[in-house]
Design a protein around this motif. Structure first.
Motif, mmCIF file in Angstrom:
data_model
loop_
_atom_site.group_PDB
_atom_site.id
_atom_site.type_symbol
_atom_site.label_atom_id
_atom_site.label_comp_id
_atom_site.label_asym_id
_atom_site.label_seq_id
_atom_site.Cartn_x
_atom_site.Cartn_y
_atom_site.Cartn_z
ATOM 1 N N ARG A 70 70.894 69.272 51.657
ATOM 2 C CA ARG A 70 70.733 70.404 51.032
ATOM 3 C C ARG A 70 71.265 71.075 50.703
ATOM 4 O O ARG A 70 72.231 71.561 51.283
ATOM 5 N N SER A 71 70.427 71.337 50.071
ATOM 6 C CA SER A 71 72.024 73.183 49.328
ATOM 7 C C SER A 71 72.391 73.362 49.868
ATOM 8 O O SER A 71 73.434 74.359 49.415
ATOM 9 N N LYS A 72 71.246 73.994 51.089
ATOM 10 C CA LYS A 72 71.592 74.812 51.811
ATOM 11 C C LYS A 72 72.660 75.019 53.062
ATOM 12 O O LYS A 72 72.925 75.896 53.323
ATOM 13 N N ASN A 73 73.403 73.487 52.992
ATOM 14 C CA ASN A 73 74.368 72.492 54.085
ATOM 15 C C ASN A 73 75.349 72.366 52.982
ATOM 16 O O ASN A 73 76.338 72.030 53.677
ATOM 17 N N VAL A 74 75.355 72.211 51.689
ATOM 18 C CA VAL A 74 77.122 71.438 51.117
ATOM 19 C C VAL A 74 77.774 72.276 51.557
ATOM 20 O O VAL A 74 78.636 71.822 52.085
ATOM 21 N N THR A 75 77.941 73.510 51.415
ATOM 22 C CA THR A 75 79.524 74.807 52.092
ATOM 23 C C THR A 75 80.228 74.200 53.244
ATOM 24 O O THR A 75 81.062 73.812 52.954
ATOM 25 N N GLY A 426 69.751 77.677 56.566
ATOM 26 C CA GLY A 426 70.766 76.853 56.211
ATOM 27 C C GLY A 426 72.171 77.051 56.851
ATOM 28 O O GLY A 426 72.482 78.108 57.587
ATOM 29 N N LEU A 427 73.103 75.871 56.813
ATOM 30 C CA LEU A 427 74.533 76.013 57.682
ATOM 31 C C LEU A 427 75.632 77.613 56.341
ATOM 32 O O LEU A 427 76.774 78.009 57.792
ATOM 33 N N ASP A 428 75.414 77.018 55.378
ATOM 34 C CA ASP A 428 75.744 77.630 54.847
ATOM 35 C C ASP A 428 75.864 79.432 55.162
ATOM 36 O O ASP A 428 77.355 79.568 55.021
ATOM 37 N N ILE A 429 74.655 79.884 55.551
ATOM 38 C CA ILE A 429 74.835 81.264 55.418
ATOM 39 C C ILE A 429 75.393 81.576 57.217
ATOM 40 O O ILE A 429 76.322 82.498 57.305
ATOM 41 N N SER A 430 75.100 80.620 57.850
ATOM 42 C CA SER A 430 74.218 80.874 59.450
ATOM 43 C C SER A 430 76.459 80.264 60.301
ATOM 44 O O SER A 430 76.554 81.395 60.329
ATOM 45 N N GLU A 431 76.822 79.105 59.514
ATOM 46 C CA GLU A 431 78.347 79.368 59.536
ATOM 47 C C GLU A 431 79.605 79.601 58.967
ATOM 48 O O GLU A 431 80.586 79.668 59.107
ATOM 49 N N MET A 432 79.183 79.861 57.619
ATOM 50 C CA MET A 432 80.404 80.038 56.162
ATOM 51 C C MET A 432 79.714 81.228 55.439
ATOM 52 O O MET A 432 81.321 81.886 55.487
ATOM 53 N N GLY A 433 78.702 82.087 56.202
ATOM 54 C CA GLY A 433 78.831 82.926 54.952
ATOM 55 C C GLY A 433 78.973 82.899 54.003
ATOM 56 O O GLY A 433 79.454 84.020 52.792
ATOM 57 N N MET A 434 78.968 81.850 53.858
ATOM 58 C CA MET A 434 79.008 81.835 51.569
ATOM 59 C C MET A 434 78.481 80.360 51.324
ATOM 60 O O MET A 434 77.179 79.179 51.776
ATOM 61 N N GLU A 435 77.571 80.147 49.959
ATOM 62 C CA GLU A 435 76.898 79.589 49.562
ATOM 63 C C GLU A 435 77.139 78.304 48.591
ATOM 64 O O GLU A 435 78.126 78.785 47.810
ATOM 65 N N PRO A 438 75.489 80.182 44.680
ATOM 66 C CA PRO A 438 74.648 81.224 44.801
ATOM 67 C C PRO A 438 73.796 81.234 43.659
ATOM 68 O O PRO A 438 72.809 82.448 43.883
ATOM 69 N N ASP A 439 73.671 80.910 42.065
ATOM 70 C CA ASP A 439 73.165 81.276 41.085
ATOM 71 C C ASP A 439 71.308 81.047 41.619
ATOM 72 O O ASP A 439 70.911 81.672 40.047
ATOM 73 N N PHE A 440 71.270 80.339 42.870
ATOM 74 C CA PHE A 440 70.212 78.883 42.349
ATOM 75 C C PHE A 440 69.509 80.180 43.816
ATOM 76 O O PHE A 440 67.456 79.866 44.100
ATOM 77 N N VAL A 441 70.056 81.503 43.688
ATOM 78 C CA VAL A 441 69.356 81.765 45.950
ATOM 79 C C VAL A 441 67.494 82.778 44.636
ATOM 80 O O VAL A 441 68.978 83.574 43.914
ATOM 81 N N GLN A 442 67.070 82.712 45.286
ATOM 82 C CA GLN A 442 66.393 84.027 44.746
ATOM 83 C C GLN A 442 66.431 85.657 45.660
ATOM 84 O O GLN A 442 66.153 85.421 46.240
#
Length: 444
Positions: A70-75, A426-435, A438-442
């Motif tokens: 899912r998009s929240k885990n891609v990074t 999503g792991l992108d935020i919790s583990e990496m701190g980046m997405e 980002p343009d699709f985040v409300q």
């Protein structure tokens, strides 16, 4: 001018051609055998070209996994793929290669003796033609197989595993587990002496990676919400099927290096012909796997499932990897086709046991890898089903049990799973701190 005279002369020349050819036969036959220097150059080129094709498969795994999570885990998934490749390079140089060659590296004495013995390569300007190929090209090619084993684990455990425990497991897998089991066959160990046959690694690479992934999935558990209390499963579709398809094509391309360069020589006419035969069989097995997945998904679900077709092609490639040289083209299509069908049937079987495999790596690499290994005796005289089964059991048992122990230790000491809140956000935020997107985040 009489126009028949040139014609008569031409016919006379053609009539004399067989005799002239016989007179020239000896020099032509002698020219077929190339010098040791030429063979060294061509064999080294085969390893280098095959190696960077297999390295390109790392990009394929990254794109495939990025598309199926899912998009929240891609990074996070992209990071894992580049990190594991870098770790594999260092660990295989530092420990792994010299554990694999010779095959006695799996003993305790062999392991201890090689921990501080990194792989050496040829000095500058000091190649030795008698070796058959350069030490650096061989190391580079073999390293790519080690990294591929780790890539298989990454996709299965996506979307809920912590980064540092995963990286620590990668250190153990690429530095110890893979080199030890691979030494049993490719290092001249006991499986090789028994007559076990695995040309390019259906079991030694793919099933091994699948067993490591299976152990991790069991210890880690399924994603939150994947399996409902009533036994039904919640679909969690991937973020980008275009990326997943691109990744599959990249893997398909890289497999020509994976299988083709496993001929290990292209310094003769026969070797060159065999490499081309391997290319054809590899391609046709992938085609058979994809077509089988198309047919099976249409019959089972009434519609074609693209993700199943992608995995069907990959399962076909895994299936033919154990023996891509000896089968006929038709046999290669059948072997790949059965592999593709297996991948489709095993996915729902895993769900019944609530084993959450995000990208389908276990059906593709583990199950299809076993199938490809076990079918070898049908095309290779002198290879027995019993020996093949022993090889699968030895490699599978060793990798699965040791992986289960390592994952369990990591779980008990530092934890291997992110929190429920982190998994939901999503792991992108919790583990990496980046997405990744980002343009699709409300905005909140």
């Amino acid at each position: 001018m009489n126009k028949t005279l040139p014609l008569i002369a031409t016919l006379a020349t053609l009539a004399a051609f067989p005799a002239a050819a016989q007179d020239a036969a000896a020099p032509v036959e002698a020219a077929v055998a190339v010098s040791a220097d030429v063979a060294y150059i061509f064999n080294t080129l085969l390893f280098l070209i095959g190696g960077f094709l297999v390295m390109w498969m790392a990009a394929g795994f990254a794109m495939l996994e990025a598309g199926l999570v899912r998009s929240k885990n891609v990074t996070t998934q992209l990071f894992k793929n580049i990190a594991l490749f870098a770790i594999a390079g260092i660990m295989y140089w530092l420990i792994g290669y010299n554990l694999m060659y010779p095959g006695d590296g799996w003993t305790v004495q062999g392991i201890v003796g090689q921990i501080f013995s990194p792989k050496g390569i040829d000095p500058v300007g000091a190649g030795t033609a008698d070796d058959g190929y350069s030490a650096g090209s061989d190391f580079f090619f073999q390293l790519m197989f080690c990294a591929t084993t780790a890539s298989i684990v990454s996709g299965t455990l996506a979307e809920r595993v912590k980064l540092w425990p995963f990286l620590i497991f990668t250190v153990v897998l690429t530095g110890l587990i893979y080199p030890i089991e691979a030494s049993w066959q490719w290092g001249g160990g006991f499986l090789s002496e028994m007559g076990f046959s695995d040309f390019a690694g259906s079991t030694l690479v793919h099933a091994a990676g699948g067993f490591a992934a299976l152990a991790g999935a069991i210890v880690l558990g399924a994603r939150t919400g994947k399996y409902r209390p009533d036994g039904r499963q919640q679909p969690m579709p991937g973020s980008n099927l275009a990326l997943a398809t691109l990744g599959t094509f990249i893997l398909w391309l890289g497999w020509f290096g994976f299988n083709g360069a496993s001929q290990l020589a292209i310094g003769s006419v026969n070797d060159a012909a065999d490499v081309s035969r391997i290319f054809v069989n590899t391609n046709m097995a992938a085609s058979g796997g994809a077509v089988a997945a198309i047919i099976v998904t249409q019959l089972l679900y009434g519609k074609i499932d693209l993700t199943m077709v992608l995995n069907g092609a990959l399962a076909g490639l895994v299936s033919i990897t154990a023996e891509p040289l000896m089968p006929s083209v038709f046999a290669a299509i059948l072997i790949g086709g059965v592999g593709g069908a297996i991948a489709v049937f095993v996915v729902p079987l895993l769900d019944k046991f609530q084993i959450d495999d995000v990208v389908g790596a276990i059906p593709v690499h583990l199950v299809a890898g076993i199938w490809g290994t076990m079918v070898v005796p049908l095309t290779n005289d002198g290879t027995s089903f019993v020996t093949q089964a022993i090889g699968v059991l030895c490699v599978g048992g060793f990798v699965f049990i040791l992986s289960l122990i390592v994952w369990s230790i990591l779980k008990a000491t530092m934890g291997i799973r992110v929190s429920k809140e982190a998994e939901i956000s999503g792991l992108d935020i919790s583990e990496m701190g980046m997405e990744a997107y980002p343009d699709f985040v409300q905005a909140k």
